[in-house]
Write a protein that holds these residues in place. Structure first.
Motif, mmCIF file in Angstrom:
data_model
loop_
_atom_site.group_PDB
_atom_site.id
_atom_site.type_symbol
_atom_site.label_atom_id
_atom_site.label_comp_id
_atom_site.label_asym_id
_atom_site.label_seq_id
_atom_site.Cartn_x
_atom_site.Cartn_y
_atom_site.Cartn_z
ATOM 1 N N ASP A 99 0.837 -1.210 0.000
ATOM 2 C CA ASP A 99 0.000 0.000 0.000
ATOM 3 C C ASP A 99 0.869 1.256 0.000
ATOM 4 O O ASP A 99 0.619 2.205 -0.749
ATOM 5 C CB ASP A 99 -0.917 0.019 1.228
ATOM 6 N N ALA A 100 1.890 1.267 0.866
ATOM 7 C CA ALA A 100 2.758 2.434 0.968
ATOM 8 C C ALA A 100 3.559 2.641 -0.316
ATOM 9 O O ALA A 100 3.734 3.771 -0.785
ATOM 10 C CB ALA A 100 3.710 2.276 2.163
ATOM 11 N N ILE A 101 4.023 1.539 -0.905
ATOM 12 C CA ILE A 101 4.792 1.631 -2.156
ATOM 13 C C ILE A 101 3.905 2.107 -3.295
ATOM 14 O O ILE A 101 4.301 2.957 -4.106
ATOM 15 C CB ILE A 101 5.429 0.256 -2.475
ATOM 16 N N GLU A 102 2.687 1.577 -3.374
ATOM 17 C CA GLU A 102 1.761 2.000 -4.424
ATOM 18 C C GLU A 102 1.435 3.482 -4.298
ATOM 19 O O GLU A 102 1.360 4.200 -5.311
ATOM 20 C CB GLU A 102 0.479 1.170 -4.353
ATOM 21 N N SER A 103 1.273 3.976 -3.077
ATOM 22 C CA SER A 103 0.999 5.400 -2.878
ATOM 23 C C SER A 103 2.149 6.249 -3.404
ATOM 24 O O SER A 103 1.927 7.296 -4.031
ATOM 25 C CB SER A 103 0.763 5.703 -1.394
ATOM 26 N N ARG A 104 3.372 5.789 -3.159
ATOM 27 C CA ARG A 104 4.533 6.530 -3.661
ATOM 28 C C ARG A 104 4.557 6.510 -5.187
ATOM 29 O O ARG A 104 4.871 7.519 -5.834
ATOM 30 C CB ARG A 104 5.818 5.913 -3.101
ATOM 31 N N GLN B 34 1.911 6.188 -7.160
ATOM 32 C CA GLN B 34 0.813 7.036 -7.615
ATOM 33 C C GLN B 34 1.194 8.515 -7.558
ATOM 34 O O GLN B 34 0.673 9.336 -8.329
ATOM 35 C CB GLN B 34 -0.436 6.785 -6.762
ATOM 36 N N ALA B 35 2.131 8.833 -6.656
ATOM 37 C CA ALA B 35 2.598 10.220 -6.531
ATOM 38 C C ALA B 35 3.637 10.572 -7.586
ATOM 39 O O ALA B 35 4.095 11.717 -7.637
ATOM 40 C CB ALA B 35 3.171 10.452 -5.132
#
Length: 366
Positions: A40-45, A47-48
């Motif tokens: 989740d944290a990696i995907e958020s990065r 997506q940014a």
């Protein structure tokens, strides 16, 4: 926020190393919940706007429970057997986790030989670059099933530092079960947290320990990897996996390591940190001063002897009279050619032997 943390927070290309203890346990193997939170944290990065390469430990740990093992094996054959079972589970778990975002995952298994040999080094670089350009998440691990004691990175922390330079990453984030660097073991009494490392002097008095029950690293390997990456121009954040979301956004947790101002080229980094040395050139004091202090090319007149069986294009160590390795470089001659050139001035040699033994552009000080 420090300048280093701001650079890490804004980096458009990131390598994230996940420790074994962050996603596995001795009893249950892979912890899917913790792995999902990391994804989740990696995907958020991503997506940014950042590309992310994951260096994931955990193959051996993931293989223990399915094989009925309760402790990390010490012998190579059992360790490789556990890795062969666990690597399949690990790759599937990462793939399943990122599939929630319709994100493809590519597994990349490397050995030390793949980094040490220039052709494999470039092939690995191209594969990782292409995966990232296609929007996939490369998940890198050491190929434990075929690596031998002589051909190992030692731990995935070092692998992550090498991969960070390999792909030209702007930041390296090391996530494990520790929340940063201390000057001692915080589990054994009073230890002071070190939030920033801006120079080698900040590490004076730091005592780092070895790995735990599931991993091979420990603080010593994390510190070594952080210094390796920072020395090559890559800023590093060492943080707890439980703080992954903050580590990958604001970078306001853990210990930040400032990079050296000038980043080594990919070729010189390979010469210094990744390539195997195939022999050594023994230098007199004058040659040592020319190479180390004046950054000059190495000429045959300053060489007193050779050791090893090397060929033109191999990486060799440059050794001072007291036995210290002072530099590494790409040699321009086979050892059989060089043995006839030692001690002679360039002017006294045939015209086809006038090029330097090691050109300054192919040489890096240690």
């Amino acid at each position: 926020m420090s300048d280093t943390r701001e650079v890490i927070s804004d980096a458009r290309s990131v390598v994230v190393k996940i420790g074994s203890s962050a996603i596995t346990s001795l009893v249950g193997g892979l912890d899917r919940g913790r792995l999902d939170r990391l994804a989740d944290a990696i995907e958020s990065r991503m997506q940014a706007g950042s590309s992310v390469v994951v260096v994931s430990s955990g193959a051996v740990g993931a293989g223990l429970a399915p094989l009925g093992l309760t402790t990390r094996p010490r012998d190579l054959a059992t360790k490789q057997a556990a890795a062969s079972v666990g690597q399949l589970a690990l790759a599937h778990a990462w793939g399943t986790s990122f599939a929630r975002y319709d994100r493809a995952v590519g597994q990349v298994l490397l050995t030390a030989d793949d980094i040490a040999r220039r052709i494999q080094h470039r092939n690995a670089q191209r594969t990782l670059d292409r995966l990232r350009s296609l929007g996939a998440v490369p998940v890198v691990n050491e190929n434990d099933t075929v690596a031998t004691a002589e051909l190992r990175f030692g731990d995935n922390d070092r692998l992550a530092a090498l991969v960070a330079h390999l792909v030209g990453a702007e930041a390296l984030i090391l996530l494990s079960d520790v929340d940063g660097l201390y000057d001692g073991d915080p589990r054994k009494g009073a230890a002071h947290f070190i939030p920033e490392v801006t120079s080698p002097e900040d590490l004076d008095g730091v005592v780092a320990g070895s790995g735990g029950a599931l991993g091979t690293g420990g603080m010593a390997s994390k510190l070594s990897a952080a210094r390796l990456a920072a020395d090559s121009g890559v800023p590093v954040l060492l943080a707890a996996a439980s703080d992954a979301a903050r580590a990958l956004t604001t970078a306001d947790v853990g210990t930040a390591f400032s990079p050296r101002p000038d980043r080594l080229s990919a070729r010189l980094f390979w010469v210094r940190h990744a390539a195997d040395t195939h022999g050594a050139l023994h230098l007199d004091e004058g040659a040592v001063r020319a190479v180390v202090d004046r950054r000059r090319s190495l000429l045959p007149a300053g060489i007193t002897g050779t050791s090893g069986n090397f060929h033109a294009g191999d990486v060799v160590a440059l050794v001072a009279p007291d036995g210290r390795t002072v530099a590494r470089g790409v040699v321009a001659y086979d050892v059989t050619e060089l043995d006839f050139m030692i001690g002679f001035s360039t002017r006294s040699l045939p015209a086809d032997l006038h090029r330097p033994v090691v050109h300054a552009d192919d040489l890096v000080r240690i």
